[in-house]
Design a protein around this motif. Sequence first.
Motif, PDB file in Angstrom:
ATOM      1  N   LYS A 133      44.660  72.739  68.587  1.00 23.37           N
ATOM      2  CA  LYS A 133      43.969  73.580  67.618  1.00 23.37           C
ATOM      3  C   LYS A 133      43.460  74.891  68.208  1.00 23.37           C
ATOM      4  CE  LYS A 133      41.794  71.604  63.670  1.00 23.37           C
ATOM      5  NZ  LYS A 133      40.959  70.681  63.036  1.00 23.37           N
ATOM      6  N   ARG A 134      43.562  75.952  67.452  1.00 25.82           N
ATOM      7  CA  ARG A 134      42.978  77.228  67.854  1.00 25.82           C
ATOM      8  C   ARG A 134      42.068  77.740  66.742  1.00 25.82           C
ATOM      9  NH1 ARG A 134      45.623  80.999  71.570  1.00 25.82           N
ATOM     10  NH2 ARG A 134      47.239  79.921  72.731  1.00 25.82           N
ATOM     11  N   VAL A 135      41.067  78.509  67.148  1.00 24.38           N
ATOM     12  CA  VAL A 135      40.138  79.082  66.166  1.00 24.38           C
ATOM     13  C   VAL A 135      40.642  80.450  65.718  1.00 24.38           C
ATOM     14  CG1 VAL A 135      37.758  79.864  65.781  1.00 24.38           C
ATOM     15  CG2 VAL A 135      38.206  77.830  67.167  1.00 24.38           C
ATOM     16  N   VAL A 136      41.281  81.179  66.664  1.00 26.61           N
ATOM     17  CA  VAL A 136      41.780  82.522  66.373  1.00 26.61           C
ATOM     18  C   VAL A 136      43.275  82.574  66.682  1.00 26.61           C
ATOM     19  CG1 VAL A 136      41.614  84.967  67.029  1.00 26.61           C
ATOM     20  CG2 VAL A 136      39.545  83.569  66.880  1.00 26.61           C
ATOM     21  N   CYS A 137      44.039  83.175  65.807  1.00 32.84           N
ATOM     22  CA  CYS A 137      45.471  83.350  66.032  1.00 32.84           C
ATOM     23  C   CYS A 137      45.669  84.486  67.042  1.00 32.84           C
ATOM     24  CB  CYS A 137      46.160  83.685  64.717  1.00 32.84           C
ATOM     25  SG  CYS A 137      47.886  84.139  64.899  1.00 32.84           S
ATOM     26  N   PRO A 138      46.385  84.227  68.169  1.00 36.80           N
ATOM     27  CA  PRO A 138      46.560  85.275  69.174  1.00 36.80           C
ATOM     28  C   PRO A 138      47.408  86.441  68.649  1.00 36.80           C
ATOM     29  CG  PRO A 138      47.818  83.312  69.751  1.00 36.80           C
ATOM     30  CD  PRO A 138      46.992  82.961  68.549  1.00 36.80           C
ATOM     31  N   SER A 160      47.793  83.851  57.802  1.00 40.11           N
ATOM     32  CA  SER A 160      48.146  85.269  57.762  1.00 40.11           C
ATOM     33  C   SER A 160      49.603  85.484  58.198  1.00 40.11           C
ATOM     34  CB  SER A 160      47.219  86.080  58.668  1.00 40.11           C
ATOM     35  OG  SER A 160      45.868  85.833  58.330  1.00 40.11           O
ATOM     36  N   CYS A 161      50.003  84.885  59.334  1.00 37.32           N
ATOM     37  CA  CYS A 161      51.361  85.107  59.854  1.00 37.32           C
ATOM     38  C   CYS A 161      52.243  83.868  59.756  1.00 37.32           C
ATOM     39  CB  CYS A 161      51.306  85.592  61.302  1.00 37.32           C
ATOM     40  SG  CYS A 161      50.747  84.347  62.461  1.00 37.32           S
ATOM     41  N   GLY A 162      51.653  82.700  59.492  1.00 33.74           N
ATOM     42  CA  GLY A 162      52.437  81.484  59.333  1.00 33.74           C
ATOM     43  C   GLY A 162      52.739  80.744  60.626  1.00 33.74           C
ATOM     44  N   ASN A 163      52.217  81.205  61.773  1.00 35.94           N
ATOM     45  CA  ASN A 163      52.469  80.521  63.050  1.00 35.94           C
ATOM     46  C   ASN A 163      51.659  79.226  63.151  1.00 35.94           C
ATOM     47  OD1 ASN A 163      54.265  82.404  64.001  1.00 35.94           O
ATOM     48  ND2 ASN A 163      52.752  83.503  65.240  1.00 35.94           N
ATOM     49  N   ARG A 183      41.591  89.247  64.770  1.00 32.68           N
ATOM     50  CA  ARG A 183      40.478  89.239  63.820  1.00 32.68           C
ATOM     51  C   ARG A 183      40.921  89.006  62.379  1.00 32.68           C
ATOM     52  NH1 ARG A 183      38.184  94.566  64.994  1.00 32.68           N
ATOM     53  NH2 ARG A 183      37.438  94.446  62.863  1.00 32.68           N
ATOM     54  N   ARG A 184      42.185  89.272  62.085  1.00 29.06           N
ATOM     55  CA  ARG A 184      42.652  89.101  60.715  1.00 29.06           C
ATOM     56  C   ARG A 184      43.100  87.653  60.443  1.00 29.06           C
ATOM     57  NH1 ARG A 184      47.262  91.344  60.133  1.00 29.06           N
ATOM     58  NH2 ARG A 184      47.553  91.906  62.297  1.00 29.06           N
TER      59      ARG A 184
END
Length: 129
Positions: free
Chosen positions: A31-36, A23-26, A40-41
């Motif tokens: 590993k992470r499950v959710v982008c901070p 979504s944002c390219g970071n 939710r997106r």
Amino acid sequence: MGVPRFWRAIPNRYNLIGSRCTSCGNYYYPKRVVCPHCRRRSEMTSYTFAGEGKIETFTEVYVTSTEFEREVPYIIGIVKLDEGPSLTSQIVCDPEEIDIGTRVRAIFRRIGEDGDKGIIYYGTKFTPI
Ligand SMILES: [Zn+2]
């Protein structure tokens, strides 16, 4: 034929694998499950880092637990990967070889050994390019 099962089964130990948010390219490591950033997106995919970056800061370690005693002194540094994330890791070299900003690449070396079970742990370290 092909790649032996042993190698396929443990890709995480021999590659620097993190996540990339599509979504944002970071990029994230570990590993992470959710982008901070996107929460939710976020749509996370597995990403294998190229393994190159530069030293942000480092220090020489002279005192340690008995487990790592034979490696003293050694260098611990914070490496900023080219993709963005920073990680703390051992840097394998002489202190005179590096400075803040020195380019480094990931290598895979023995980190420790479990005496009772005879299991040897490998992990990521860095060395000057
Ligand atoms: Zn994101």
